[in-house]
Design a protein around this motif. Structure first.
Motif, PDB file in Angstrom:
ATOM      1  N   LYS A   1      46.053  40.368  32.973  1.00 22.17           N
ATOM      2  CA  LYS A   1      47.235  41.236  33.118  1.00 22.17           C
ATOM      3  C   LYS A   1      47.217  41.992  34.454  1.00 22.17           C
ATOM      4  N   TYR A   2      46.052  41.977  35.120  1.00 26.65           N
ATOM      5  CA  TYR A   2      45.892  42.843  36.285  1.00 26.65           C
ATOM      6  C   TYR A   2      45.606  42.106  37.597  1.00 26.65           C
ATOM      7  N   GLY A   3      45.724  40.780  37.608  1.00 25.40           N
ATOM      8  CA  GLY A   3      45.515  40.027  38.848  1.00 25.40           C
ATOM      9  C   GLY A   3      44.106  40.210  39.383  1.00 25.40           C
ATOM     10  N   ASP A   4      44.002  40.467  40.699  1.00 23.48           N
ATOM     11  CA  ASP A   4      42.698  40.622  41.358  1.00 23.48           C
ATOM     12  C   ASP A   4      41.869  41.747  40.761  1.00 23.48           C
ATOM     13  N   ASP A   5      42.532  42.721  40.131  1.00 29.40           N
ATOM     14  CA  ASP A   5      41.813  43.893  39.605  1.00 29.40           C
ATOM     15  C   ASP A   5      41.149  43.653  38.253  1.00 29.40           C
ATOM     16  N   SER A   6      41.340  42.458  37.680  1.00 33.53           N
ATOM     17  CA  SER A   6      40.756  42.186  36.353  1.00 33.53           C
ATOM     18  C   SER A   6      39.238  42.347  36.344  1.00 33.53           C
ATOM     19  N   GLY A   7      38.608  42.142  37.501  1.00 32.10           N
ATOM     20  CA  GLY A   7      37.148  42.291  37.600  1.00 32.10           C
ATOM     21  C   GLY A   7      36.691  43.728  37.459  1.00 32.10           C
ATOM     22  N   LEU A   8      37.638  44.658  37.471  1.00 28.64           N
ATOM     23  CA  LEU A   8      37.284  46.079  37.376  1.00 28.64           C
ATOM     24  C   LEU A   8      37.291  46.587  35.937  1.00 28.64           C
ATOM     25  N   ILE A   9      37.597  45.695  34.983  1.00 25.87           N
ATOM     26  CA  ILE A   9      37.649  46.108  33.569  1.00 25.87           C
ATOM     27  C   ILE A   9      36.221  46.296  33.047  1.00 25.87           C
ATOM     28  N   TYR A  10      35.999  47.375  32.311  1.00 26.87           N
ATOM     29  CA  TYR A  10      34.699  47.631  31.670  1.00 26.87           C
ATOM     30  C   TYR A  10      34.637  46.880  30.345  1.00 26.87           C
ATOM     31  N   ASP A  11      33.755  45.898  30.241  1.00 24.82           N
ATOM     32  CA  ASP A  11      33.561  45.190  28.974  1.00 24.82           C
ATOM     33  C   ASP A  11      32.483  45.900  28.168  1.00 24.82           C
ATOM     34  N   LEU A  12      32.694  46.013  26.859  1.00 19.05           N
ATOM     35  CA  LEU A  12      31.686  46.621  25.989  1.00 19.05           C
ATOM     36  C   LEU A  12      30.786  45.534  25.424  1.00 19.05           C
TER      37      LEU A  12
ATOM     38  N   LEU B   1      35.252  43.594  23.052  1.00 13.99           N
ATOM     39  CA  LEU B   1      36.109  44.735  23.358  1.00 13.99           C
ATOM     40  C   LEU B   1      35.952  45.186  24.812  1.00 13.99           C
ATOM     41  N   SER B   2      36.988  45.829  25.348  1.00 11.37           N
ATOM     42  CA  SER B   2      36.941  46.392  26.701  1.00 11.37           C
ATOM     43  C   SER B   2      37.589  47.766  26.683  1.00 11.37           C
ATOM     44  N   LEU B   3      37.094  48.643  27.571  1.00  8.44           N
ATOM     45  CA  LEU B   3      37.727  49.956  27.720  1.00  8.44           C
ATOM     46  C   LEU B   3      39.081  49.764  28.396  1.00  8.44           C
ATOM     47  N   ARG B   4      40.070  50.566  28.007  1.00  6.24           N
ATOM     48  CA  ARG B   4      41.411  50.357  28.583  1.00  6.24           C
ATOM     49  C   ARG B   4      41.394  50.657  30.087  1.00  6.24           C
ATOM     50  N   TYR B   5      42.128  49.837  30.817  1.00  7.31           N
ATOM     51  CA  TYR B   5      42.191  49.898  32.281  1.00  7.31           C
ATOM     52  C   TYR B   5      43.370  50.763  32.732  1.00  7.31           C
TER      53      TYR B   5
END
Length: 481
Positions: free
Chosen positions: A82-93, A101-105
């Motif tokens: 959903k976030y393009g290049d920024d998807s790598g910045l998502i915190y995965d739990l 699960l992941s913390l909301r971006y």
């Protein structure tokens, strides 16, 4: 010469671990630090933050928004792609037993998921909450890995550009209300950008990648952005030059008119749709009285993948050093846009709900306000206590407790010292240091006469008030303050 003895390996390991240990590492007696890119907020900082949030939320409510909250974490699949290049910045739990699960971006994707899950076709909502991003924190610019977002969104099928114009009006109201100085809101449209890429010869598969390069123009020069597009993203140099002709254009409604006449752009159906909408948007912005704050800027890209139409970003302007210079940007403090396809990604039948919204960058705003307060030496009260209950004598705890309960029950914010026999001077100093405006004093004399002394901390004037009239007198004084 004495022989050097080699230390056993485990001793070396222990020594090295001590030498390499960061100053915050936990050890008996050590001070525990928080994670990089996060921070604690002191009571002084909380007062400033709450004032900013109150102003923002009251504006959202003034425009008819309802409050909403969603979980801090989502299923990983909800957030991916959903976030393009920024998807790598998502915190995965860590996998806790089956659910990834992941913390909301951000707060936008959870809102779209909420609409789809509850089959809602229309909603105007605001949401204030924390989000998490694994980026390199630059505290100077107010960027953190954990930060607060304040969002306002309008979901539903409406006539074009009316909700979009209201979002820009809200941005103007908030930024004017916060008195941060001069600001400018840059506006563009994803369809104009995609149309521009198409007529310049960018392959469709590269649209988003080139868009994310363009998005860096507020931080990098055109020369550096062009270099990235050509060397890193494999764009032909002449195509990059065509893009350069467009992205360096910015202006008002006259630039929109100009682009209708552009020989290349006017041949693209998508770009024409975007230009028609922007022309209408400027009409509404003029009626709202804010068109002079808005700039049509072809370099505005907004990196997130889910935007489909109008996009916008507010920047603060520093006053130019010399008259005639271009105002300097201090960075983005609010942003948003239209995302008509996001809800459909969560609907089993792909039903879309058109949406438009904005996000206020409270952390950046907070950093600016905090810095200005430090520079001016302005101090803030950390409590809202209105009255302090004091006594000049020993053994008056019971009377103080009865009196303070009476004040609390009347809705008055009151405090006392948690000591049986506090010194009067200590009590009065406490009021002066914490900014409490009124003191009520009870002692033997007052008890005998059925009165309470009411003292103004600022003027040090004291008057005797009948016990039964005390609450009314305090309320009268507070309303006059």
């Amino acid at each position: 010469m004495p022989q050097l003895r080699l230390l056993p390996r485990r001793v070396w390991a222990a020594l090295l671990s001590q030498l390499l240990r960061p100053p915050c590492a936990s050890s008996p007696g050590a001070v525990h630090c928080h994670s990089q890119g996060t921070r604690d907020l002191s009571p002084q900082q909380m007062v400033v933050r709450e004032k900013i949030l109150d102003l923002v939320v009251s504006c959202f409510k003034r425009h008819g928004a309802k409050g909403l909250d969603t979980p801090a974490f989502e299923l990983k699949e909800v957030l991916t792609e959903k976030y393009g290049d920024d998807s790598g910045l998502i915190y995965d739990l860590k996998d806790q037993g089956g659910e990834l699960l992941s913390l909301r971006y951000d707060l936008t994707v959870p809102f779209a998921r909420y609409l789809a899950m509850n089959k809602l076709k229309k909603m105007k909502r605001y949401h204030v909450g924390k989000v998490w991003r694994r980026e390199s924190p630059t505290v100077v610019q107010g960027r953190y890995r954990e930060f607060c977002q304040c969002d306002f969104d309008i979901a539903g099928q409406f006539d074009p550009m009316i909700p979009d114009a209201e979002c820009l009006k809200i941005m103007c109201e908030i930024l004017s209300g916060l008195q941060l100085g001069d600001f400018l809101i840059k506006v563009n449209d994803r369809r104009i950008m995609d149309g521009m890429f198409a007529v310049c010869g960018v392959p469709e598969s590269k649209f988003r990648a080139i868009g994310s390069s363009i998005d860096k123009l507020d931080k990098m020069s055109w020369k550096d952005v062009r270099h990235e597009m050509v060397t890193t993203k494999g764009l032909a140099p002449e195509v990059a030059d065509h893009i350069g002709d467009y992205v360096q254009c910015h202006g008002g409604v006259t630039l929109v008119e100009q682009m209708f006449q552009d020989p290349r752009l006017s041949q693209n159906k998508q770009a024409l749709e975007g230009l028609e909408d922007l022309k209408l948007l400027f009409e509404y912005l003029t009626l709202f009285g804010i068109s002079e704050k808005i700039s049509f800027d072809l370099s505005l890209a907004r990196g997130l993948d889910y935007y489909t139409g109008v996009i916008y970003e507010a920047i603060l302007l520093q006053s130019p050093a010399q008259a005639g210079e271009e105002p300097l940007s201090m960075g983005s403090v609010a942003a948003g846009g239209r995302y008509d396809g996001l809800v459909g990604m969560f609907d089993p039948k792909g039903h879309n709900v058109p949406c438009v919204g904005l996000s206020i960058g409270v952390e950046r705003i907070f950093s600016i306000v905090e810095q200005r307060m430090k520079t001016s030496g302005e101090s803030v009260r950390t409590t809202e206590t209105q009255v302090f209950v004091a006594t000049p004598q020993k053994n008056f705890l019971q009377e103080r407790l009865k009196l303070i309960a009476e004040l609390w029950d009347a809705g008055i914010k009151a405090e006392m010292l948690y000591k049986n026999n506090p010194k009067l001077l200590t009590q009065l100093h406490y009021c002066e240091n914490t900014g409490i405006p009124l003191v009520v004093i009870i002692g033997e004399q007052e008890l005998k006469e059925g009165v309470i002394k009411l003292r103004s901390v600022a003027s040090r004037e004291e008057v005797a008030i009948k016990r039964e009239n005390l609450v009314a007198e305090i309320q009268k004084r507070l309303s006059e303050a």
